[in-house]
Write an enzyme that holds these catalytic residues in place. Structure first.
Site, PDB file in Angstrom:
ATOM      1  N   LYS A 251      53.227   8.066  38.237  1.00 18.25           N
ATOM      2  CA  LYS A 251      52.229   9.140  38.330  1.00 18.25           C
ATOM      3  C   LYS A 251      50.849   8.579  38.040  1.00 18.25           C
ATOM      4  O   LYS A 251      50.708   7.686  37.192  1.00 18.25           O
ATOM      5  CB  LYS A 251      52.531  10.215  37.275  1.00 18.25           C
ATOM      6  CG  LYS A 251      53.667  11.153  37.624  1.00 18.25           C
ATOM      7  CD  LYS A 251      53.814  12.234  36.564  1.00 18.25           C
ATOM      8  CE  LYS A 251      55.020  13.122  36.826  1.00 18.25           C
ATOM      9  NZ  LYS A 251      54.942  13.892  38.070  1.00 18.25           N
ATOM     10  N   ARG A 325      65.427  16.783  40.400  1.00 23.13           N
ATOM     11  CA  ARG A 325      66.478  17.278  41.301  1.00 23.13           C
ATOM     12  C   ARG A 325      67.712  16.374  41.260  1.00 23.13           C
ATOM     13  O   ARG A 325      68.819  16.835  41.482  1.00 23.13           O
ATOM     14  CB  ARG A 325      65.902  17.436  42.725  1.00 23.13           C
ATOM     15  CG  ARG A 325      65.395  16.173  43.333  1.00 23.13           C
ATOM     16  CD  ARG A 325      64.518  16.446  44.561  1.00 23.13           C
ATOM     17  NE  ARG A 325      63.170  16.893  44.189  1.00 23.13           N
ATOM     18  CZ  ARG A 325      62.237  17.232  45.058  1.00 23.13           C
ATOM     19  NH1 ARG A 325      62.482  17.207  46.348  1.00 23.13           N
ATOM     20  NH2 ARG A 325      61.041  17.632  44.647  1.00 23.13           N
TER      21      ARG A 325
HETATM   22  N1  BES Z   1      57.945  17.024  36.678  1.00 22.23           N
HETATM   23  C1  BES Z   1      57.369  16.980  37.965  1.00 22.23           C
HETATM   24  C2  BES Z   1      56.852  18.329  38.451  1.00 22.23           C
HETATM   25  C3  BES Z   1      55.706  18.947  37.689  1.00 22.23           C
HETATM   26  C4  BES Z   1      54.411  18.791  38.132  1.00 22.23           C
HETATM   27  C5  BES Z   1      55.941  19.733  36.582  1.00 22.23           C
HETATM   28  C6  BES Z   1      53.372  19.395  37.458  1.00 22.23           C
HETATM   29  C7  BES Z   1      54.888  20.325  35.890  1.00 22.23           C
HETATM   30  C8  BES Z   1      53.604  20.157  36.348  1.00 22.23           C
HETATM   31  C9  BES Z   1      58.389  16.507  38.985  1.00 22.23           C
HETATM   32  O1  BES Z   1      59.356  15.639  38.525  1.00 22.23           O
HETATM   33  C10 BES Z   1      57.612  15.804  40.065  1.00 22.23           C
HETATM   34  O2  BES Z   1      56.983  14.847  39.763  1.00 22.23           O
HETATM   35  N2  BES Z   1      57.680  16.333  41.272  1.00 22.23           N
HETATM   36  C11 BES Z   1      56.953  15.771  42.371  1.00 22.23           C
HETATM   37  C12 BES Z   1      57.848  15.852  43.586  1.00 22.23           C
HETATM   38  C13 BES Z   1      57.338  15.088  44.743  1.00 22.23           C
HETATM   39  C14 BES Z   1      57.389  13.603  44.476  1.00 22.23           C
HETATM   40  C15 BES Z   1      58.181  15.432  45.953  1.00 22.23           C
HETATM   41  C16 BES Z   1      55.692  16.592  42.569  1.00 22.23           C
HETATM   42  O3  BES Z   1      55.720  17.807  42.352  1.00 22.23           O
HETATM   43  O4  BES Z   1      54.671  16.009  42.894  1.00 22.23           O
HETATM   44 ZN    ZN Z   2      58.714  13.579  38.533  1.00 22.14          ZN
END
Ligand code: BES
Ligand code: ZN
Ligand code: ZN
Length: 477
Positions: A251, A325
């Site tokens: 991230k 997921r």
């Molecule tokens: N934990 C995150 C989602 C999230 C984002 C929770 C902001 C709370 C606040 C999740 O694991 C994630 O990173 N999802 C990605 C998915 C993408 C790579 C398809 C996302 O939402 O960017």
């Molecule tokens: Zn994630």
């Protein structure tokens, strides 16, 4: 904050200060004074008159939200004083509004100071609520049971908040498992905790891979509440990412901050089963949490890997940040393999940023294959004081998680509808016979509050706890 109910008239009650809920300023004897202070009967409006020993707070309508916001505004002010007791007159309100008053008080007075070096002493303060004796709608016994129930519910929300607010250095899968055990013991329910050996033996390779680069062992937590008179069997599954760095699909720095909250779904189901046991609801409940840390390192799982999940489905990893997921996939399979003849299976997760973009940071996205179940869940959420919105699946988005080399991909081929495509991914791990019994709750928006709103201070909100308890309470109706 201790809360007591009394049938005494408001002027007969001895207290240090009175909280006055104001919807219409015209009826008040302090009208002119309040007007001169530019007080308006609106959400979060407050005037404290120390000489008169009164706290006036505005409310806009007789709804859960408005009253919970009003009382929490007043209680926060009360907490800054040295007063020991406050009283409030609810005799002119419908008695069902006792619920938002009690919950707004307990949720609004929540603070998290574990990391402050100067600890403020928890003050012993009391709120005395004047209620009508045998009001037209509810008698004293019923009002006292609302007080008891709302107290348990709010305490559960605050337990979830405490866990989520704890930092990743202090809260990793083993800690989550120990806290789950403590909650189970307190509620007198059964618990099972499994480590990576169990995951390996049970082919839970999707979950196992996510935690591989972490120095902390992944844990599968399974709590069971099984009262004798149970007439329904319900599974609650939670995403318990104690930290989500994104993994090798790392991230960006700004997006990583607050990812200690990626365990919110897991904390929600632990707090919820605790509350249900305390409320002695007549359901067999299973809480299953995948507690995992998503990190980087030489042993990390990679984009391009193909993982075989517990149910045999092969998953192409195209982004290691879509890890929730993967953990849920195996936890859903585990729960359905272990527990037969279920009535409902619900999962809770801070799953996608897309859900926050789609419905805003206050609202949970609810997905599933059963339209009526979804609608009932949304309406329970709204009745419980939470916001929720239904997000609908469709055949085209379903096709977007196809993979060239495996059964499915962990990310969609389209940039749009990310909350729904994540929900559709999970659908692959719901057995045929359970398709209509399943709901997915994406709490990525409301779980963590970056700017305080209503009765939610900065930090974890405990999203999902109240709506689930409300939903379960109404199942037999
Ligand atoms: N934990 C995150 C989602 C999230 C984002 C929770 C902001 C709370 C606040 C999740 O694991 C994630 O990173 N999802 C990605 C998915 C993408 C790579 C398809 C996302 O939402 O960017
Ligand atoms: Zn994630
Ligand atoms: Zn995540």
């Amino acid at each position: 904050m201790k809360i007591n109910l009394t049938n005494s008239k408001i002027n007969k009650i001895k207290s240090d200060v009175e909280i006055v809920l104001v919807n219409d300023i015209d009826n008040l004897k302090e009208k002119e004074l309040l007007e001169s202070l530019e007080f308006k009967a609106l959400d979060e409006a407050i005037v404290f008159l120390p000489e008169g020993k009164k706290i006036f707070v505005g409310f806009e309508d007789e709804t859960y939200d408005s009253l919970a916001i009003a009382i929490s505004t007043a209680i926060k002010k009360f907490q800054t004083t040295t007063f020991k007791s406050a009283k409030i007159d609810l005799t002119s309100f419908d008695s069902v509004l006792l619920k938002p008053i009690v919950e707004g008080t307990i949720l609004g007075s929540y603070t998290f100071n574990n990391y402050k070096s100067k600890k403020e002493k928890k003050k012993k303060q009391e709120l005395i609520i004047s209620i009508q004796e045998d009001s037209p709608t509810l008698d004293n016994i019923e009002l006292n049971s609302i007080l008891k129930e709302s107290t348990i519910i709010s305490k559960a929300v605050n337990k979830a908040r405490d866990m989520v607010n704890t930092t990743p250095g202090d809260f990793y899968p083993e800690v989550m498992a120990q806290l789950a055990k403590k909650l189970a013991k307190d509620a007198g329910i059964d618990y099972k905790i499994k480590g990576e050996k169990f995951l390996l033996k049970n082919n839970m390779n999707a979950m196992l891979s996510v935690g591989r680069a972490s120095i902390h062992e992944s844990k599968l937590i399974h709590l069971t509440y099984k009262p004798k008179e149970a007439n329904k069997k319900i599974i609650l599954v939670g995403k318990g990412l104690t930290y989500d760095s994104g993994g090798l699909s790392l991230k960006p720095a700004d997006y990583m901050v607050t990812m200690k909250s990626d365990k919110s779904g897991g904390c929600t189901v632990l707090a919820t089963i605790w509350a249900i046991a305390k409320l002695e609801l007549p359901y067999e409940i299973h809480a299953v949490v995948g507690a995992v840390e998503n990190m980087i390192g030489g042993d990390a799982y990679k984009p391009d890997d193909v993982l075989k999940a517990k149910n045999g489905t092969t998953i192409e990893v195209r982004n290691t940040d879509a890890e929730g997921r993967l953990v849920l996939a195996d936890c859903l399979s585990y729960a359905q393999d272990e527990i037969s003849d279920i009535d409902y299976i619900f999962d809770y997760a801070t799953l996608t940023g897309a859900c926050v973009v789609g419905v805003g940071q206050y609202t949970t996205g609810i997905m599933g294959n059963n339209e009526i179940l979804k609608r009932n869940a949304v309406s329970s959420a709204l009745n419980s004081g939470e916001y929720a919105s239904s997000l609908d699946f469709n055949r085209y988005l379903k096709k977007s998680i196809k993979s060239e080399i495996a059964d499915i991909s962990n990310i969609a081929s389209t940039r749009y509808g990310g909350a729904i495509t994540a929900g559709l991914f999970l659908d692959n791990f719901v057995a045929k016979e359970n398709k209509e019994k399943w709901l997915h709750f994406d709490i990525a928006g409301p779980a963590f509050v970056e700017k305080a709103w209503g009765y939610n201070p900065y930090g974890a909100s405990g999203a999902g706890v109240r709506m689930t308890i409300e939903f379960l309470k109404n199942i037999n109706k």
